[in-house]
Write an enzyme that holds these catalytic residues in place. Structure first.
Site, PDB file in Angstrom:
ATOM      1  N   THR A 185      -0.266 -28.040  11.965  1.00  0.00           N
ATOM      2  CA  THR A 185      -0.918 -26.779  11.609  1.00  0.00           C
ATOM      3  C   THR A 185      -1.923 -26.465  12.707  1.00  0.00           C
ATOM      4  OG1 THR A 185      -2.703 -27.881  10.452  1.00  0.00           O
ATOM      5  CG2 THR A 185      -0.766 -27.336   9.165  1.00  0.00           C
ATOM      6  N   GLU A 330       2.983 -26.192   5.805  1.00  0.00           N
ATOM      7  CA  GLU A 330       3.079 -27.265   4.809  1.00  0.00           C
ATOM      8  C   GLU A 330       4.179 -27.012   3.776  1.00  0.00           C
ATOM      9  OE1 GLU A 330       0.408 -25.822   5.937  1.00  0.00           O
ATOM     10  OE2 GLU A 330      -1.336 -27.148   5.990  1.00  0.00           O
ATOM     11  N   LYS A 439     -18.559 -13.036  -0.117  1.00  0.00           N
ATOM     12  CA  LYS A 439     -19.241 -13.169  -1.402  1.00  0.00           C
ATOM     13  C   LYS A 439     -20.434 -12.231  -1.403  1.00  0.00           C
ATOM     14  CE  LYS A 439     -17.541 -17.802  -1.837  1.00  0.00           C
ATOM     15  NZ  LYS A 439     -17.229 -18.223  -0.464  1.00  0.00           N
ATOM     16  N   TRP A 444     -16.509 -11.447  -5.347  1.00  0.00           N
ATOM     17  CA  TRP A 444     -15.717 -11.643  -4.134  1.00  0.00           C
ATOM     18  C   TRP A 444     -15.107 -10.319  -3.667  1.00  0.00           C
ATOM     19  CZ3 TRP A 444     -12.374 -16.731  -4.690  1.00  0.00           C
ATOM     20  CH2 TRP A 444     -13.246 -17.817  -4.817  1.00  0.00           C
TER      21      TRP A 444
HETATM   22  P1  AMP Z   1       0.892 -21.069   9.054  1.00  0.00           P
HETATM   23  O1  AMP Z   1       0.965 -22.438   8.524  1.00  0.00           O
HETATM   24  O2  AMP Z   1       0.432 -21.006  10.472  1.00  0.00           O
HETATM   25  O3  AMP Z   1       2.156 -20.329   8.846  1.00  0.00           O
HETATM   26  O4  AMP Z   1      -0.253 -20.315   8.239  1.00  0.00           O
HETATM   27  C1  AMP Z   1      -0.200 -20.204   6.846  1.00  0.00           C
HETATM   28  C2  AMP Z   1      -1.242 -19.254   6.360  1.00  0.00           C
HETATM   29  O5  AMP Z   1      -0.993 -17.941   6.839  1.00  0.00           O
HETATM   30  C3  AMP Z   1      -1.262 -19.084   4.867  1.00  0.00           C
HETATM   31  O6  AMP Z   1      -1.953 -20.130   4.224  1.00  0.00           O
HETATM   32  C4  AMP Z   1      -1.931 -17.732   4.705  1.00  0.00           C
HETATM   33  O7  AMP Z   1      -3.331 -17.832   4.798  1.00  0.00           O
HETATM   34  C5  AMP Z   1      -1.423 -16.984   5.899  1.00  0.00           C
HETATM   35  N1  AMP Z   1      -0.274 -16.125   5.518  1.00  0.00           N
HETATM   36  C6  AMP Z   1       1.027 -16.355   5.699  1.00  0.00           C
HETATM   37  N2  AMP Z   1       1.770 -15.334   5.238  1.00  0.00           N
HETATM   38  C7  AMP Z   1       0.906 -14.414   4.751  1.00  0.00           C
HETATM   39  C8  AMP Z   1       1.048 -13.144   4.126  1.00  0.00           C
HETATM   40  N3  AMP Z   1       2.236 -12.563   3.936  1.00  0.00           N
HETATM   41  N4  AMP Z   1      -0.075 -12.519   3.734  1.00  0.00           N
HETATM   42  C9  AMP Z   1      -1.297 -13.065   3.908  1.00  0.00           C
HETATM   43  N5  AMP Z   1      -1.480 -14.254   4.502  1.00  0.00           N
HETATM   44  C10 AMP Z   1      -0.405 -14.929   4.921  1.00  0.00           C
END
Ligand code: AMP
Length: 542
Positions: A185, A330, A439, A444
């Site tokens: 990540t 993940e 906040k 929120w």
């Molecule tokens: P990654 O592991 O780099 O793909 O990042 C995952 C994170 O991206 C998630 O936990 C979200 O915070 C964000 N994310 C992925 N898809 C979306 C979506 N469609 N809308 C909002 N946030 C998203």
């Protein structure tokens, strides 16, 4: 009593076997790093993956070895994946957009023993290879004619190296729980964390992804994964496309609007997947060049929240269905996809767009809940938001090397770090990352909602919202805007546009205009950097 059905371990190379058997002539088209468009087939891919496997074993690589890839989406990258998995080794995708020090850290943490690298990234690898002592073999993904001069040790030319194998090889057999792939990540705070996929989780994820109410893909589709294989497995398309026998179109290094359009058009692409920024570039190109999309049926948009403006333009101007999706590294990575249920399918106009603004519902194989800080589940009422938790056969149960244990709760629930609500029909909407939510006066405010709204203004290219400290309310929203080229929208114009579309107390206290918003290596807005940039900012309401 146990059932009497066969043991048929869910191993990834069986996907490529099936593709070659049932869909052998189906093409994999690549915009190569060397330049020309290159055409291979699933039959070729399988033969070449067998050679990769054979050749890796001859070089002494074994079950459990981590083998990195630093490459764009291409047929060669795909062959390498399957060859690596076919001996029980683990493909480890590296994101070239990370800083060299981060890459070296990740490779050392994973103890990568070999690496497949694209020509583009040889200079990057030259900077870090010396720091990664475990690395014993560097395979440059090109032919002899294009081999670069490099001081890197233990380097071979992929095509020459492959030509030394005859492909007379049988995939190795092992337990389906064996590790198959690895991806770190991006780690906006703290060190990056390694996610370790298994053969079983990859195969199940590919099946889940392909289902009609998920991506809904078939052998009749032509699939262009713009989302990189180094970004959460290209959202599983490297496995689900061969599993269902779809033609694949690999964009290589070029993801600008004109280049993507060219592939969509010449290869008659029906299905594609990418983050919102890529689609913004494409839409802008289409408008400027006056082009249409006669072949494209569906796009999956995820990675960050998809602004309604993008959904509307695709659907109204180009007759392309938008599937908004959410997931994370993940989760292999798919979590939810926004397709229509009978309960929502009759909705039209703004009401349909409101559903499509949500990240959708979880397919079979993903369970989710939204809880308060004490793990009490919130009702699915479409408004109560809290921590989003998930579990399923393609969700991580730990990070590699036991980092981040606090995210893994009881009964398999993984805390995503996202804040969301779920509506009575099961549609989930992300309101924020837990770290980014504002906040204000004990309540929120969703930064994603405000950003989504602001980019709907015709003169706004990109928008980000952060909390800025406020003596009375604790935090208040500051809207940071990049105007479109040649446009100079005023604060009052933008605020006027937003007024009435969100609760009054959610409205930003101020707008700051900038030329650029910082992004992470996976293209998300880097809120930590933005908060740093505006630390001490004095709001006019103070
Ligand atoms: P990654 O592991 O780099 O793909 O990042 C995952 C994170 O991206 C998630 O936990 C979200 O915070 C964000 N994310 C992925 N898809 C979306 C979506 N469609 N809308 C909002 N946030 C998203």
């Amino acid at each position: 009593m146990l059932g009497l059905m066969q043991e048929w371990p869910l191993l990834c190379h069986k996907i490529l076997d099936a593709a070659a058997t049932q869909h052998g002539k189906r093409e994999i088209v690549t915009r190569s790093i060397e330049g020309p468009i290159v055409r291979t087939t699933y039959t070729d891919a399988r033969t070449r993956a067998l050679k990769v496997a054979q050749r890796l074993e001859r070089d002494g690589f074994l079950l459990g070895d981590r083998i990195a890839t630093l490459a764009w989406n291409s047929a060669r990258h795909l062959e390498a994946w399957y060859g690596i998995m076919g001996i029980g080794a683990i493909y480890h995708t590296l994101n070239p957009r990370l800083f060299p020090e981060q890459l070296a850290w990740i490779m050392n943490h994973a103890q990568d023993r070999a690496i497949f690298v694209d020509l583009t990234f040889v200079p990057l690898l030259e900077k870090i290879a010396g720091q990664v002592k475990s690395l014993t073999r560097i395979i440059i993904l090109t032919d002899r004619e294009h081999m670069p001069a490099t001081g890197l040790a233990n380097t071979v030319c992929y095509e020459d190296w492959l030509a030394e194998a005859d492909g007379d090889f049988r995939w190795r057999q092992f337990d389906e729980q064996t590790a198959a792939g690895m991806c770190y990540t991006s780690g906006t705070t703290g060190d990056p964390k390694g996610v370790l996929y298994s053969h079983r989780s990859n195969v199940l994820h590919a099946m889940i992804a392909a289902m009609p109410d998920a991506m809904g893909i078939s052998s009749r589709d032509v699939i262009l994964p713009v989302v990189p294989m180094f970004h959460a497995n290209a959202w599983g398309l490297g496995q689900s496309a061969p599993m269902i026998g779809a033609k694949l179109v690999m964009p290589g290094a070029r993801m600008d609007g004109a280049s993507i359009y060219e592939l969509l058009d010449t290869e008659k692409v029906t299905f594609s997947a990418a983050v919102p920024t890529v689609w913004l570039m494409l839409l802008q190109y289409l408008e400027e060049a006056g082009k249409k999309l006669p072949f494209l049926n569906k796009v999956v948009i995820g990675g960050s929240a998809c602004p309604s403006m993008i959904t509307q333009k695709f659907q109204d101007n180009y007759d392309v269905e938008v599937v908004h999706a959410w997931g994370m590294t993940e989760m292999s990575p798919l979590g939810t996809l926004c397709t229509m249920k009978p309960e929502t399918d009759d909705l039209r106009g703004e009401e349909r767009l409101a559903v499509q603004k949500t990240q959708g519902f979880a397919p079979f194989g993903v369970e989710m809940k939204v809880t308060d800080d004490d793990d009490n589940a919130h009702p699915w009422d479409g408004k109560t938001f809290g921590r989003l938790k998930v579990r399923g056969p393609a969700v991580a149960r730990a990070y590699y090397g036991d980092a981040g244990t606090e995210q893994f709760g009881e009964e398999g629930w993984f805390d995503t770090g996202d804040v969301a609500f779920i509506d009575p029909n099961g549609y989930m909407q992300i309101t924020d990352r837990a770290k980014d939510v504002i906040k204000s006066g004990g309540e929120w405010i969703s930064t994603i909602d405000l950003e989504n709204l602001a980019v709907g203004h015709p003169d706004v290219a990109e928008a980000a919202v952060i909390g800025v400290s406020h003596p009375k309310w604790d935090e208040r929203p500051l809207l940071v805007v990049v105007p479109k080229a040649g446009k100079e929208p005023s604060k009052s114009e933008i605020l006027g546009f937003m007024d009435g579309k969100v609760a009054k107390w959610w409205m930003p206290d101020d707008i700051a205009f900038v030329t650029e918003i910082p992004h992470t290596a996976t293209g998300k807005i880097q809120k930590t950097a933005l908060r740093e940039q505006f630390r001490g900012y004095r709001l006019p309401t103070v």
